[in-house]
Structures are given as structure tokens and as C-alpha cells.
Design a protein around this motif. Sequence first.
Motif, mmCIF file in Angstrom:
data_model
loop_
_atom_site.group_PDB
_atom_site.id
_atom_site.type_symbol
_atom_site.label_atom_id
_atom_site.label_comp_id
_atom_site.label_asym_id
_atom_site.label_seq_id
_atom_site.Cartn_x
_atom_site.Cartn_y
_atom_site.Cartn_z
ATOM 1 N N GLN A 1 -0.423 -14.353 5.447
ATOM 2 C CA GLN A 1 0.479 -13.214 5.613
ATOM 3 C C GLN A 1 1.498 -13.569 6.689
ATOM 4 O OE1 GLN A 1 -1.141 -9.158 5.890
ATOM 5 N NE2 GLN A 1 0.226 -8.761 7.609
ATOM 6 N N ILE A 2 2.754 -13.594 6.316
ATOM 7 C CA ILE A 2 3.818 -13.986 7.239
ATOM 8 C C ILE A 2 4.212 -12.835 8.157
ATOM 9 C CG2 ILE A 2 6.197 -14.824 7.380
ATOM 10 C CD1 ILE A 2 5.780 -15.989 4.563
ATOM 11 N N ALA A 3 4.300 -11.648 7.590
ATOM 12 C CA ALA A 3 4.745 -10.492 8.369
ATOM 13 C C ALA A 3 4.386 -9.222 7.606
ATOM 14 C CB ALA A 3 6.261 -10.553 8.594
ATOM 15 N N SER A 4 4.481 -8.087 8.284
ATOM 16 C CA SER A 4 4.277 -6.805 7.619
ATOM 17 C C SER A 4 5.180 -5.768 8.271
ATOM 18 C CB SER A 4 2.810 -6.363 7.718
ATOM 19 O OG SER A 4 2.466 -6.051 9.053
ATOM 20 N N ASN A 5 5.466 -4.711 7.555
ATOM 21 C CA ASN A 5 6.149 -3.570 8.142
ATOM 22 C C ASN A 5 5.648 -2.293 7.483
ATOM 23 O OD1 ASN A 5 7.476 -3.651 5.685
ATOM 24 N ND2 ASN A 5 9.491 -4.118 6.515
ATOM 25 N N SER A 6 5.936 -1.165 8.091
ATOM 26 C CA SER A 6 5.416 0.099 7.581
ATOM 27 C C SER A 6 6.371 1.232 7.922
ATOM 28 C CB SER A 6 4.031 0.381 8.180
ATOM 29 O OG SER A 6 4.079 0.365 9.596
ATOM 30 N N ILE A 7 6.366 2.251 7.087
ATOM 31 C CA ILE A 7 7.222 3.417 7.288
ATOM 32 C C ILE A 7 6.502 4.660 6.783
ATOM 33 C CG2 ILE A 7 9.390 2.120 7.034
ATOM 34 C CD1 ILE A 7 9.571 3.402 4.175
ATOM 35 N N ASP B 1 0.864 -1.184 0.000
ATOM 36 C CA ASP B 1 0.000 0.000 0.000
ATOM 37 C C ASP B 1 0.897 1.229 0.000
ATOM 38 O OD1 ASP B 1 -1.982 1.962 0.439
ATOM 39 O OD2 ASP B 1 -1.756 1.759 2.607
ATOM 40 N N ILE B 2 0.894 1.969 -1.103
ATOM 41 C CA ILE B 2 1.724 3.169 -1.226
ATOM 42 C C ILE B 2 0.844 4.381 -0.956
ATOM 43 C CG2 ILE B 2 3.374 4.417 -2.665
ATOM 44 C CD1 ILE B 2 3.434 1.918 -4.496
ATOM 45 N N GLY B 3 0.830 4.827 0.283
ATOM 46 C CA GLY B 3 0.050 5.998 0.648
ATOM 47 C C GLY B 3 0.848 7.272 0.444
ATOM 48 N N THR B 4 0.151 8.386 0.413
ATOM 49 C CA THR B 4 0.823 9.676 0.288
ATOM 50 C C THR B 4 1.718 9.925 1.491
ATOM 51 O OG1 THR B 4 -1.154 10.470 -0.850
ATOM 52 C CG2 THR B 4 0.453 12.123 -0.191
ATOM 53 N N THR B 5 1.295 9.446 2.663
ATOM 54 C CA THR B 5 2.036 9.676 3.905
ATOM 55 C C THR B 5 2.778 8.436 4.384
ATOM 56 O OG1 THR B 5 0.396 11.333 4.545
ATOM 57 C CG2 THR B 5 1.833 10.506 6.280
ATOM 58 N N THR B 6 2.208 7.263 4.193
ATOM 59 C CA THR B 6 2.818 6.037 4.718
ATOM 60 C C THR B 6 2.884 4.954 3.653
ATOM 61 O OG1 THR B 6 0.664 5.225 5.497
ATOM 62 C CG2 THR B 6 2.000 6.485 7.067
ATOM 63 N N ILE B 7 3.766 3.993 3.875
ATOM 64 C CA ILE B 7 3.878 2.814 3.003
ATOM 65 C C ILE B 7 3.781 1.577 3.891
ATOM 66 C CG2 ILE B 7 5.316 1.559 1.357
ATOM 67 C CD1 ILE B 7 6.778 4.191 0.788
ATOM 68 N N VAL B 8 2.958 0.618 3.481
ATOM 69 C CA VAL B 8 2.787 -0.623 4.234
ATOM 70 C C VAL B 8 3.067 -1.801 3.309
ATOM 71 C CG1 VAL B 8 1.275 -2.004 5.691
ATOM 72 C CG2 VAL B 8 0.975 0.481 5.610
ATOM 73 N N ALA B 9 3.895 -2.732 3.770
ATOM 74 C CA ALA B 9 4.221 -3.931 2.995
ATOM 75 C C ALA B 9 3.808 -5.172 3.769
ATOM 76 C CB ALA B 9 5.723 -3.980 2.700
ATOM 77 N N ALA B 10 3.142 -6.101 3.095
ATOM 78 C CA ALA B 10 2.750 -7.372 3.712
ATOM 79 C C ALA B 10 3.384 -8.511 2.915
ATOM 80 C CB ALA B 10 1.235 -7.518 3.721
ATOM 81 N N LEU B 11 4.148 -9.347 3.604
ATOM 82 C CA LEU B 11 4.808 -10.496 2.984
ATOM 83 C C LEU B 11 3.855 -11.689 3.007
ATOM 84 C CD1 LEU B 11 7.434 -11.778 1.813
ATOM 85 C CD2 LEU B 11 8.068 -12.315 4.191
ATOM 86 N N ILE B 12 3.581 -12.246 1.829
ATOM 87 C CA ILE B 12 2.583 -13.309 1.676
ATOM 88 C C ILE B 12 3.244 -14.596 1.182
ATOM 89 C CG2 ILE B 12 0.387 -13.954 0.605
ATOM 90 C CD1 ILE B 12 0.186 -11.414 2.278
ATOM 91 N N ASP B 13 2.874 -15.716 1.796
ATOM 92 C CA ASP B 13 3.266 -17.034 1.304
ATOM 93 C C ASP B 13 2.216 -17.462 0.275
ATOM 94 O OD1 ASP B 13 3.728 -19.766 0.857
ATOM 95 O OD2 ASP B 13 4.468 -20.091 2.896
ATOM 96 N N LEU B 14 2.585 -17.510 -0.988
ATOM 97 C CA LEU B 14 1.618 -17.809 -2.048
ATOM 98 C C LEU B 14 1.130 -19.249 -2.032
ATOM 99 C CD1 LEU B 14 3.111 -15.844 -5.097
ATOM 100 C CD2 LEU B 14 1.170 -15.212 -3.655
ATOM 101 N N ARG B 15 1.829 -20.145 -1.330
ATOM 102 C CA ARG B 15 1.362 -21.535 -1.244
ATOM 103 C C ARG B 15 0.165 -21.649 -0.338
ATOM 104 N NH1 ARG B 15 5.200 -24.668 1.552
ATOM 105 N NH2 ARG B 15 5.494 -22.724 2.706
#
Length: 558
Positions: free
Chosen positions: A172-178, A154-168
Motif C-alpha cells: 500500500q503506497i498511500a491512503s486518503n479518506s473523506i 471502502d464506501i461507508g455510509t458516513t466515510t470513504i477510504v481509498a488505499a493506493l496499491i502497487d500490484l507488483r
Amino acid sequence: MPKITFINKQKTVMIAEGSTILDAARSAGIEIESPCNALGSCGKCKVKIPNPEHLGHLKIVESKHSVSAAELADGIVLACQTIPSADIEVIIKDYKEENSSLRILTEGNSFAYEQLPYITKRPKLNSTEVYGGDTLIGVEEGNTLELLYAIALDIGTTTIVAALIDLRTGIQIASNSILNPQAAYAQDVLSRIHFASNPEGLNTLYRSFIDALNAMIGDLVVQNKINASNIYEIVFSGNTTMIHLATGVNPYSLGQYPYTPQIYGGNHISAESIGVSISPFGLIYLPPIISAYVGADITSGILVSRLDEIKGTVLFIDIGTNGEMALVKNGKLAVTSTAAGPAFEGMNISCGMRASKGSIESFNVDSKGIFSFEVIGGGDPAGICGSGLLDIAGELVRTGVIGPSGRFVLPDSGTYSDFLKESFKEKNGKKVFFLSPDVYLAQKDIRQIQLAKSAIRSGIEMLLSYFNLSSDTIDAVEIAGSFGYHLNEASLINLGLLPQAFIGKVKFTGNTSLSGAKAFLLNVGFREKMKSLVKKIETVELAKESEFEKMFIKYMGF
């Protein structure tokens, strides 16, 4: 040539005569937040000059947000308005600390769907084939069937959030944001379009995003003990401007009539081609874009909210710096977007800050006229974030401290409680409302709230008008986004950001841009479905609507 030493960054740079501290920082690759792009109008680029003797080496340009005499005496100056004439030392804010305490929502409403990812693997003798759909995109040595990852972004104007997904498994394994590092250069969509209108500005914003994304990927793979080469796809969900900047495409046409995007999404680009460090044959999927100001984030929200399948009339709003919204009536969809500005992110507010440690996030006035508030992380407040700002304004409107015109009703003429009256004190010769000894709300802050809330409300009314509907015909209101999730219905109604008819109909759906990105990752069928649906969505261009200006003026009041 003055020499500028950034003590806590362990960097020194020589600058030309007449250059500012901000110029020095940028030439050294150091991030100092200047969301007004060095106009001196936001007051967010404060730095500290620790050596009092060095203050005599500074020429300080007067600006709209000049620091106070007390701040200057303590060595605080605005980097964008301070010109060194000799060698100085500077201490700047540590953004990693703010990132660590920033409250960013990483979850959004969704629904159950079949798992059919675009990226799959097939075993071969002594190797593994990687497919994108039915196309072979790469071959890996050995058996790597169990190593199949992707990222929803998710690329927001103010923040970015990433979610790591196991496609098998779809888990969602983990996420981080900045914080989105682009906000240090330009705070909202329009200012970023302007900043990126020349090759140097575009490269600055593009590189800052790519560097941040690669750092986020690096953190995710280290923490979860996987290899970045086993990440095969990333979905970029964000507004139209953010998608342009993230892919290095100049967004200049978004700021000029007829506001035509350079890219429309619904396709893949190579991750390697834009410098994203995942698998060498990794892909970036761009969801379909609706219009210049209604982007892939709203496409994602429409997908997971299943708006096209709803029987009845539902309003979907993503409240942020760019207020995007969709209205559906029995499957027919129309969208619009309004430039709400940065007030909801705490910008252009005297004591505004993002939703991080120390910010007031909620506010209430009880039946005795005594106010209380909650601070993120506890302790004394350092400022006010967006949700706190709307709560404060909403409660002060309800209790009569702020009048219908948006002006303070001062103690000598107000009929509210003595406790509230005692909160009025002078600051720089003007009456302001103090929430704590260091945090206050000024008259100019209320003006910023009025501008932002009128933009949203006017957009709502224009969509209703497009369908010839009144507000009481709306069955439900869905408010999406990280900021929207922390709001409360009463404040929105008290301020008039939402009509009275919406009481009891509001629900907060969270980060649907991210949950929609996950859906695009995990079920390839949604890609063609939404590509087809987007073509049927009507776009209401407010700039072309003669009634919009009248609406905007009408809804400025409380």
C-alpha cells in the motif's frame, strides 16, 4: 427573486420566492449538510447570516430542531427551514476543514496470502499489454511494466477510504479518506434509498460520490507522482445500498418487499462507463453481495476474518448506521442486518458530531465519582462523537445517573456523587447533564442511544436464536468498522449492547471492509471463492421474524 450570496464560497444565486437557503445552496452546487433531507429534524444544516440587518429578510419555519434565541441573535439559522424574502449573504461550514481532522480508520485485520492479482502486464516489442485475468484489455505504448496500480475502496455510509496499491509488490503506497458527500443529503441507508427513488435524487447521490472519488484519486496520484492512467482496477467494498448508488443503479427495490438487489456483485464494470477517471480500460470490481442489507463490506470482512474456516462459534459485527453481523458455527454462516440509525455517528444527538477535532471520544467516572474525558485534538470540547457517546452513556448507567428505563435519575433522588449531581443543569426548561459549559447530554439523546443499541442487541439475539445458541456458547466476538475500533468492551457491556457473557471475548478488528478489498485486489482466487461461499450463507430477515419486535422492546432498557 431574492439573491443569495455565499460569501466563503464566492457564489451567488437567484432563487424563486418561497425557496430556502438550502434550496439556494443546492442550485449553486454548494454542499450544506442536511442528513434529514430538509425535514428540520436533525439540526445539522446551520449557517450564519453575518449581516444583522438581513435577519429581518428571513421567514423561519418552526421545526423539531429550531435554533435557540441566542443562536438566532448571533445570526445562526437552519438552512432548510429559512426562507429569504430579499437579498442576503450567507456563510457556510467548511467541510474540507472537517475532512482534514476527521478520525477515519484506514487499517483492518487481515492474513498472509499468495499474491495473484487480476491485473497483470506482459512486454511486447515497443509496447506493453495489460491483461485482466487471461483477457487482453488494453495495449500501451512503450515499456510500462513498472507502472501497475490499483485502488481498494471502502464506501461507508458516513466515510470513504481509498488505499493506493502497487500490484507488483502488493504494498500500500498511500491512503486518503473523506466524509461520504451523500451524507449531506440523507444520513442513513433507508433515507438514501428514499432520496434516490427518483431520477433527480439518484443522479445527485451518484454524481456526488463519483466527483468525490475522482477528487480522491487526483490527490493520490499528485501526492505520489504517478499517473491516473496507470491505475487499472478499483474494488468497491461497501453495503448494498452504497454499491448501488456508487454505480448509478436505483436502489428503490431495497426499500420494498421482498427487498431484492438490482445487482449482486461478483463481476466487473467499466470504470469509464460510470465516470471514474483511471485508465481508459480500467475496471471496477464489485465483490459478491449477500443480501439487500448485508453487502460487499461484510463479504470482505468474512474473507479477511476467515470465518468460514473457523472451528467453533464466532460472532462478527460491523457497528455503524447499518449494523451488519454474521454468526459462524463450525463453518456454517448466517447473517443479518439491523437499522441502528445515525446516533453512533453523532447524528440526532443534541451536541453530536463526527469523530473530528473537538469531539469527546472517551469518558470515564472514577471511584470518587469524578468524570474525565478525552477530546480529539485536545482543547475544549465542541461536541460528542459516537464512541464518546457510548462511553458517556455506559458510565452514567454504571454509576446510576441513568436508570434501567433510560430515564435520568435526577439529583434529588439519586445516590451518586455530588460532582455528578452538580453536572445537572437546566437547558430550555429541562434538566440535562453537562460535560462542559457548552456540551451536554439530554434525555432525548439517551432515547436515541437506546434505539440504536436495542437494534444491534436484538439482531445478535435473533442470530443466536437461529442457531439455537445462548450467548455463553460464543467463543469470540469480532467488532469491525472504523466506529467499532474506537469503542471499548466495558461500555458495550454496561449498556447491554452486548451480553454479559461476552466479557473478555471481544476483539476489535478495524476496517475489514478495506482490508478485504485489498485481498480481492491482490489474489484473484478469492473472487470465485467468495462468490461460491456467499450462495451458501443463510440470511435472517428480521422484518419477517415475529419475535424481533418483542426482542427490540425487551432490550431498550439498560
